[in-house]
Enzyme design. Structure first.
Site, mmCIF file in Angstrom:
data_model
loop_
_atom_site.group_PDB
_atom_site.id
_atom_site.type_symbol
_atom_site.label_atom_id
_atom_site.label_comp_id
_atom_site.label_asym_id
_atom_site.label_seq_id
_atom_site.Cartn_x
_atom_site.Cartn_y
_atom_site.Cartn_z
ATOM 1 N N GLY A 152 20.366 -13.631 64.412
ATOM 2 C CA GLY A 152 21.299 -14.583 65.076
ATOM 3 C C GLY A 152 22.638 -13.659 65.153
ATOM 4 O O GLY A 152 22.806 -12.644 65.352
ATOM 5 N N LYS A 166 27.342 -0.315 74.488
ATOM 6 C CA LYS A 166 27.416 -1.591 73.551
ATOM 7 C C LYS A 166 26.093 -2.184 73.944
ATOM 8 O O LYS A 166 25.351 -2.664 72.939
ATOM 9 C CB LYS A 166 28.816 -2.407 73.928
ATOM 10 N N CYS A 217 26.721 -12.097 68.675
ATOM 11 C CA CYS A 217 26.532 -10.746 69.504
ATOM 12 C C CYS A 217 24.961 -10.589 69.765
ATOM 13 O O CYS A 217 24.586 -10.745 70.987
ATOM 14 C CB CYS A 217 27.110 -9.659 68.559
ATOM 15 N N GLU A 226 33.443 -1.821 71.121
ATOM 16 C CA GLU A 226 33.849 -2.205 69.610
ATOM 17 C C GLU A 226 32.270 -2.325 68.989
ATOM 18 O O GLU A 226 31.431 -3.161 69.463
ATOM 19 C CB GLU A 226 34.682 -3.309 69.172
ATOM 20 N N PHE A 227 32.050 -1.607 67.895
ATOM 21 C CA PHE A 227 30.527 -1.800 67.373
ATOM 22 C C PHE A 227 30.548 -2.500 65.858
ATOM 23 O O PHE A 227 29.695 -2.227 65.242
ATOM 24 C CB PHE A 227 29.874 -0.470 67.323
ATOM 25 N N GLY A 231 12.160 -10.864 58.970
ATOM 26 C CA GLY A 231 12.472 -11.925 58.179
ATOM 27 C C GLY A 231 12.668 -13.161 58.981
ATOM 28 O O GLY A 231 11.619 -13.191 60.023
ATOM 29 N N PHE A 244 17.341 -1.810 59.928
ATOM 30 C CA PHE A 244 16.911 -2.690 60.888
ATOM 31 C C PHE A 244 15.524 -3.134 60.820
ATOM 32 O O PHE A 244 14.990 -3.246 62.316
ATOM 33 C CB PHE A 244 17.860 -2.366 62.488
ATOM 34 N N LEU A 245 14.634 -2.670 60.129
ATOM 35 C CA LEU A 245 13.405 -3.007 60.029
ATOM 36 C C LEU A 245 12.968 -4.096 58.756
ATOM 37 O O LEU A 245 11.881 -3.790 58.444
ATOM 38 C CB LEU A 245 12.618 -1.723 59.598
ATOM 39 N N LYS A 261 24.122 -14.187 58.369
ATOM 40 C CA LYS A 261 23.827 -13.040 57.473
ATOM 41 C C LYS A 261 24.724 -13.167 56.471
ATOM 42 O O LYS A 261 25.764 -14.131 56.512
ATOM 43 C CB LYS A 261 23.973 -11.965 58.245
HETATM 44 C C1 UDX Z 1 25.810 -6.639 65.604
HETATM 45 C C2 UDX Z 1 25.737 -5.101 65.727
HETATM 46 O O1 UDX Z 1 25.091 -4.788 64.499
HETATM 47 C C3 UDX Z 1 27.133 -4.597 65.840
HETATM 48 O O2 UDX Z 1 27.068 -3.042 66.017
HETATM 49 C C4 UDX Z 1 27.628 -5.240 67.143
HETATM 50 O O3 UDX Z 1 29.244 -5.013 67.183
HETATM 51 C C5 UDX Z 1 27.728 -6.700 66.777
HETATM 52 O O4 UDX Z 1 26.274 -7.080 66.706
HETATM 53 P P1 UDX Z 1 26.372 -8.623 63.628
HETATM 54 O O5 UDX Z 1 26.252 -9.497 64.503
HETATM 55 O O6 UDX Z 1 27.554 -8.610 62.692
HETATM 56 O O7 UDX Z 1 26.627 -6.959 64.394
HETATM 57 O O8 UDX Z 1 25.207 -8.574 62.790
HETATM 58 P P2 UDX Z 1 23.945 -7.479 62.358
HETATM 59 O O9 UDX Z 1 24.374 -6.616 60.902
HETATM 60 O O10 UDX Z 1 23.772 -6.466 63.351
HETATM 61 O O11 UDX Z 1 22.968 -8.524 62.150
HETATM 62 C C6 UDX Z 1 22.214 -9.339 62.987
HETATM 63 C C7 UDX Z 1 21.241 -10.073 62.999
HETATM 64 O O12 UDX Z 1 20.346 -9.414 62.653
HETATM 65 C C8 UDX Z 1 21.533 -10.747 61.516
HETATM 66 O O13 UDX Z 1 21.157 -12.109 61.738
HETATM 67 C C9 UDX Z 1 20.576 -10.056 60.604
HETATM 68 O O14 UDX Z 1 20.038 -11.173 59.695
HETATM 69 C C10 UDX Z 1 19.495 -9.804 61.417
HETATM 70 N N1 UDX Z 1 18.643 -8.494 60.884
HETATM 71 C C11 UDX Z 1 19.442 -7.384 60.799
HETATM 72 C C12 UDX Z 1 17.332 -8.555 60.552
HETATM 73 O O15 UDX Z 1 16.887 -9.725 60.705
HETATM 74 N N2 UDX Z 1 16.774 -7.545 60.198
HETATM 75 C C13 UDX Z 1 17.203 -6.502 59.728
HETATM 76 O O16 UDX Z 1 16.548 -5.352 59.625
HETATM 77 C C14 UDX Z 1 18.879 -6.307 60.215
#
Ligand code: UDX
Length: 439
Positions: A261, A208, A264, A152-153, A257, A253-254, A327
């Site tokens: 956290g 995954k 996952c 699951e993603f 910050g 994802f760039l 987040k």
């Molecule tokens: C993640 C994966 O995206 C998802 O596919 C998987 O199933 C579970 O783990 P999630 O933990 O809900 O999902 O959060 P995600 O949106 O991936 O963000 C993870 C962390 O990265 C957050 O703390 C977010 O603030 C941080 N982040 C994300 C950044 O610091 N910079 C970014 O550009 C994107």
């Protein structure tokens, strides 16, 4: 179809509610009595946009019910989704798969007719193979009790959208029958355009962790760039925009910050490093240690900058913190960099008043000594520094005028690179951010 969902945490509750919403009859298995009672009342024990309404409607129609009995589950359905947690083990970096093992060992002895057990939990590669042997051994149906892996993603904050409109469906199967059952089950999503990748069990498990490792690497890459930008006066946001225009790189994802956290990414990359060690390929995965280190250093750097911004001493300083969740659109504080930074400032002697639109209660359970405020403005009252650490949209609405007479010193640090620094600066504030020139 009739299905069961074993483990009704974040993943399971979402899957159960969404599948009932699509018209399936769903029996959720949850061993925690408090959580089970909450769900059976149609309530959701966490914040996820849209989930409470969908789950309560599903419970209302009778299409979604809950039990604590494996016998009930086995009698009810022939398609079982395993959605239990695989947290980081307390002793090592490894994932603790005991809940997955317990679920299979609990369910298998009741499977006396052909059934398909589908793992959705994130597990170390090789787990599914082991579980399929357990299943065949313990199930009266023998080899007719099959195992498949269907990772699951879903992202928190977008859990329903990701479940109902997945950007890919990965089917790890050992046999064509399992593939057929799952293709039929996911037909609405497949017809809607979700691509399907059919593969073996090990690849499905790896997809995954590989996806999460890649996302974590992207974030740590840009955070490492942020450090270089700070040393040179360059701007990491412009840099990310510019390299992100290259389709091969992509802008998502760039965002530099305070680091990643949640439940996952951090634990999945650690578990991956651990598993690579067990498999004798630790050198291939050693870069993930750096990804984790960069992420940890990013939080520490924020504490250093905050300390410098209040004059070098936390003792006697008052800090207002916006955001505790890992987040936005979530009340989840697992491994939250925002809460970690707030906690370190408090432990260093600062007074910390924190506000999160949804996560005050979950943060207070994990870190009671902080002062929890009812609003962003209240968190900033009397502050020598305001830290923006989780990018909830409401924080972007706050103007310097809202805070000028509230704070003790006009200082702001944007840990998420989304605030309009120029607006704050032209109103007389000292405003800094991760990887951006001080100007
Ligand atoms: C993640 C994966 O995206 C998802 O596919 C998987 O199933 C579970 O783990 P999630 O933990 O809900 O999902 O959060 P995600 O949106 O991936 O963000 C993870 C962390 O990265 C957050 O703390 C977010 O603030 C941080 N982040 C994300 C950044 O610091 N910079 C970014 O550009 C994107």
């Amino acid at each position: 179809m009739r299905i069961s969902v074993i483990g009704c945490g974040y993943l399971g509750a979402t899957h159960a509610a969404a599948m009932a919403d699509l018209g399936h009859e769903v029996l959720g298995m949850e061993t925690d009595p408090g959580r089970r009672a909450t769900l059976a009342r149609g309530e959701v024990p966490m914040y996820e946009p849209g989930l409470a309404a969908m789950l309560s409607a599903a419970v209302g129609t009778g299409r979604l019910r809950f039990t604590d009995s494996y016998a009930d589950v086995a009698a009810f359905a022939d398609l079982h989704f395993l959605c239990v947690g695989t947290p980081q083990s307390p002793e090592s970096l490894a994932a603790d798969v005991s809940q997955v093992v317990t679920a299979v060992e609990g369910l298998a002895p009741h499977l006396d007719r052909p059934a398909l057990v589908v793992g959705k939990s994130t597990v170390p590669v090789g787990t599914a193979q082991r579980l399929s042997l357990t299943l065949a051994e313990l199930a009266p149906a023998g080899a007719e009790a099959m195992l498949a892996w269907n990772p699951e993603f879903l992202r928190e904050g977008f859990a329903l959208q990701d479940t109902l409109h997945p950007d890919r469906i990965v089917l790890g199967v050992a046999d064509g029958r399992a593939e057929k059952v799952l293709r039929d089950f996911y037909a609405p999503m497949i017809d809607d355009g979700s691509p399907v990748v059919v593969t073996d069990l090990a690849t499905a498990e790896l997809v995954k962790v590989a996806a999460n490792a890649f996302l974590a690497t992207k974030i740590s890459f840009v955070n490492a760039m942020a450090e270089v930008c700070e040393a040179t006066g360059a701007d990491v946001v412009d840099l990310a925009d510019a390299i992100g225009h290259d389709d091969r790189i992509g802008r998502r994802f760039l965002n530099a910050g305070i680091g990643f956290g949640g439940g996952c990414l951090p634990k999945d990359i650690r578990a991956f490093v651990h598993r690579a060690g067990e498999l004798g390929v630790e050198d291939a995965m050693s870069f993930l240690r750096h990804v984790d280190d960069i992420n940890q250093r990013q939080r520490e750097r924020v504490v250093k900058v905050a300390t410098a911004m209040v004059g070098g001493r936390l003792d006697g300083a008052q800090v207002g913190v916006w955001g505790a969740a890992f987040k936005p659109d979530s009340d989840d504080v697992r491994d939250s960099p925002a809460l970690w930074v707030a906690g370190q400032l408090h432990l260093g002697g600062a007074g910390v008043r924190i506000y999160d639109p949804r996560a005050n209660a979950s943060a207070a359970r994990v870190f009671p000594p902080l002062e929890y405020a009812e609003s962003a403005v209240e968190a900033a009252r009397g502050a020598h520094l305001v830290l923006h650490l989780t990018e909830w949209p409401e924080f972007r609405e706050i103007t310097p005028g809202d805070l000028d007479d509230v704070v003790s010193r006009r200082r702001l640090f944007d840990g998420r690179n989304v605030l309009d620094l120029d607006a704050w600066r032209s109103a007389g504030w000292t405003a800094r951010a991760v990887g951006r020139p001080e100007r």
